[in-house]
Design a protein around this motif. Sequence first.
Motif, PDB file in Angstrom:
ATOM      1  N   VAL A  16       0.815  -1.073  -0.087  1.00  0.00           N
ATOM      2  CA  VAL A  16       0.120   0.000  -0.009  1.00  0.00           C
ATOM      3  C   VAL A  16       0.872   1.357  -0.063  1.00  0.00           C
ATOM      4  O   VAL A  16       0.663   2.240  -0.815  1.00  0.00           O
ATOM      5  N   ILE A  17       1.831   1.322   0.998  1.00  0.00           N
ATOM      6  CA  ILE A  17       3.018   2.386   0.974  1.00  0.00           C
ATOM      7  C   ILE A  17       3.584   2.612  -0.591  1.00  0.00           C
ATOM      8  O   ILE A  17       3.680   3.651  -1.076  1.00  0.00           O
ATOM      9  N   ALA A  18       3.928   1.610  -1.105  1.00  0.00           N
ATOM     10  CA  ALA A  18       4.548   1.522  -2.435  1.00  0.00           C
ATOM     11  C   ALA A  18       3.573   2.089  -3.322  1.00  0.00           C
ATOM     12  O   ALA A  18       4.106   2.952  -4.064  1.00  0.00           O
ATOM     13  N   ILE A  19       2.357   1.762  -3.475  1.00  0.00           N
ATOM     14  CA  ILE A  19       1.477   2.302  -4.452  1.00  0.00           C
ATOM     15  C   ILE A  19       1.038   3.584  -4.256  1.00  0.00           C
ATOM     16  O   ILE A  19       1.068   4.470  -5.021  1.00  0.00           O
ATOM     17  N   LEU A  20       1.015   4.266  -3.018  1.00  0.00           N
ATOM     18  CA  LEU A  20       1.012   5.568  -2.633  1.00  0.00           C
ATOM     19  C   LEU A  20       2.092   6.317  -3.182  1.00  0.00           C
ATOM     20  O   LEU A  20       1.781   7.645  -3.595  1.00  0.00           O
ATOM     21  N   PHE A  24       2.258   9.670  -5.691  1.00  0.00           N
ATOM     22  CA  PHE A  24       2.835  10.861  -5.330  1.00  0.00           C
ATOM     23  C   PHE A  24       3.818  11.275  -6.200  1.00  0.00           C
ATOM     24  O   PHE A  24       4.068  12.548  -6.610  1.00  0.00           O
ATOM     25  N   VAL A  25       4.851  10.456  -6.485  1.00  0.00           N
ATOM     26  CA  VAL A  25       5.820  10.547  -7.484  1.00  0.00           C
ATOM     27  C   VAL A  25       5.229  11.261  -8.913  1.00  0.00           C
ATOM     28  O   VAL A  25       5.612  11.980  -9.545  1.00  0.00           O
ATOM     29  N   ALA A  93       8.652   6.019  -1.431  1.00  0.00           N
ATOM     30  CA  ALA A  93       7.838   6.640  -0.125  1.00  0.00           C
ATOM     31  C   ALA A  93       8.659   7.759   0.299  1.00  0.00           C
ATOM     32  O   ALA A  93       7.918   8.518   1.036  1.00  0.00           O
ATOM     33  N   LYS A  94       9.785   8.266  -0.119  1.00  0.00           N
ATOM     34  CA  LYS A  94      10.346   9.516   0.557  1.00  0.00           C
ATOM     35  C   LYS A  94       9.589  10.821  -0.302  1.00  0.00           C
ATOM     36  O   LYS A  94       9.619  11.728   0.268  1.00  0.00           O
ATOM     37  N   TYR A  95       8.756  10.453  -1.178  1.00  0.00           N
ATOM     38  CA  TYR A  95       8.080  11.842  -2.102  1.00  0.00           C
ATOM     39  C   TYR A  95       6.826  11.861  -1.209  1.00  0.00           C
ATOM     40  O   TYR A  95       6.125  12.682  -1.717  1.00  0.00           O
ATOM     41  N   VAL A  96       6.395  10.667  -0.426  1.00  0.00           N
ATOM     42  CA  VAL A  96       5.041  10.999   0.297  1.00  0.00           C
ATOM     43  C   VAL A  96       5.387  12.337   1.529  1.00  0.00           C
ATOM     44  O   VAL A  96       6.352  12.016   2.120  1.00  0.00           O
ATOM     45  N   PRO A 235       8.884  16.288   1.983  1.00  0.00           N
ATOM     46  CA  PRO A 235       9.169  14.943   1.080  1.00  0.00           C
ATOM     47  C   PRO A 235      10.194  15.224   0.110  1.00  0.00           C
ATOM     48  O   PRO A 235      10.239  15.934  -0.557  1.00  0.00           O
ATOM     49  N   ALA A 236      11.376  14.361   0.482  1.00  0.00           N
ATOM     50  CA  ALA A 236      12.554  14.400  -0.391  1.00  0.00           C
ATOM     51  C   ALA A 236      13.059  15.770  -0.394  1.00  0.00           C
ATOM     52  O   ALA A 236      13.965  16.128  -1.232  1.00  0.00           O
TER      53      ALA A 236
END
Length: 284
Positions: A16-20, A24-25, A93-96, A235-236
Motif C-alpha cells: 500500500v505504501i509503495a502504491i501511494l 505521489f511521484v 515513499a520519500k516523496y510522500v 518530502p525528499a
Amino acid sequence: MTKSNLRKALNYSGSVIAILSVIFVGHRITQYWKQLPDDTFTVKLLLLILLLAGVYGAANTILASAWRILMVGQEQAIGNRVATRIYGMTQLAKYVPGNIFQFAGRQILAMSYGFSGKAIAKTTFLELLLLIVTGAVFILWMLPLLYPAFNIYYSLLLFAIVALLITYGLQQQGKGNLIKVIARYFSFLLVSGGVFVSVLYIVSDDWLLNPALTLPLIGAYVIAWLAGLVTPGSPAGVGVREFILILLLRPFFAEIDIVIAVVLSRITTVVGDCFFYIYSITLR
C-alpha cells in the motif's frame, strides 16, 4: 494472529505504501513539468536527462548495498538481491509528505521477510546518522563558493584530513563495516552532485567544466540535499533544497538558469528513483 498471517499483513501494508508512493511521484513530476518554460525541452536534452536518470537510478544500488552492510552488522543474514528489492520498493515513499514513509515502508516490508524489527530500526538510525556525517563533510568542498580566497586545494586537503580522522577513529573502535558504509554514502552523494552539476552546465550552455568550480558546486548540492534530509515533513527535501541552491549559486549563474537546472535535476532524480523501483520489483 499467526506468524504467517502477520507476514502477509506486513507485506500488504508495504505494498500500500509503495502504491501511494507511485501516485505521489506522478504528482510531483507533473508539478515540476509545469514549472518549466515550453521551449525548454529538446530531443537532445531529453536523452541527456534519461541518461543521467539512469546513472542516478543505478547509484541507488549503492544505498541498498550500504543498508545491507548495516543489516549484516545487526546479525541479519540478508543477501544483496533481497536488500536491493526491499530498499528499492520502499525508496519512492520519500516523496510522500512526511519524509518518514520510506523508513516506515522499509521497516514493514523487511519485517514481512522475517527480519528483526529492532535490528531494522537500528539500521534506520545508523543510516540517517552516517548520511548526515558524510554529507556534512562536503561543506569543506563548498567553502570556495563562500570564500573565494579559500581555493579548492585547501578544501580537498581539509576534506582528506577529516576523512582520515573519521576512518582512523572507526578502525580504533573496531567499526570497519561502518567505514564501508560511509564510503558508499560518499560515492552516492558524489554521483548525485555530479548529476546536478551536469544538468546545470547543460542549461547554462557552458560545456567547459571548470574543476575549480565543479567540486564546490557538488559540495553545495550535497549541503542543500542534507538540509532537505533533516527538515521534518519535507518530502525528499522539496523546497528546502531548491531555496539553498538558488541562494548559494546566484553569484555564479543567472537565476533563471539555476531555477531551470534545479527543476530539471528534480525530474532527473525522480525518474532515476522510478528506474530503481522498477528494477527492484523484478528481483526475486
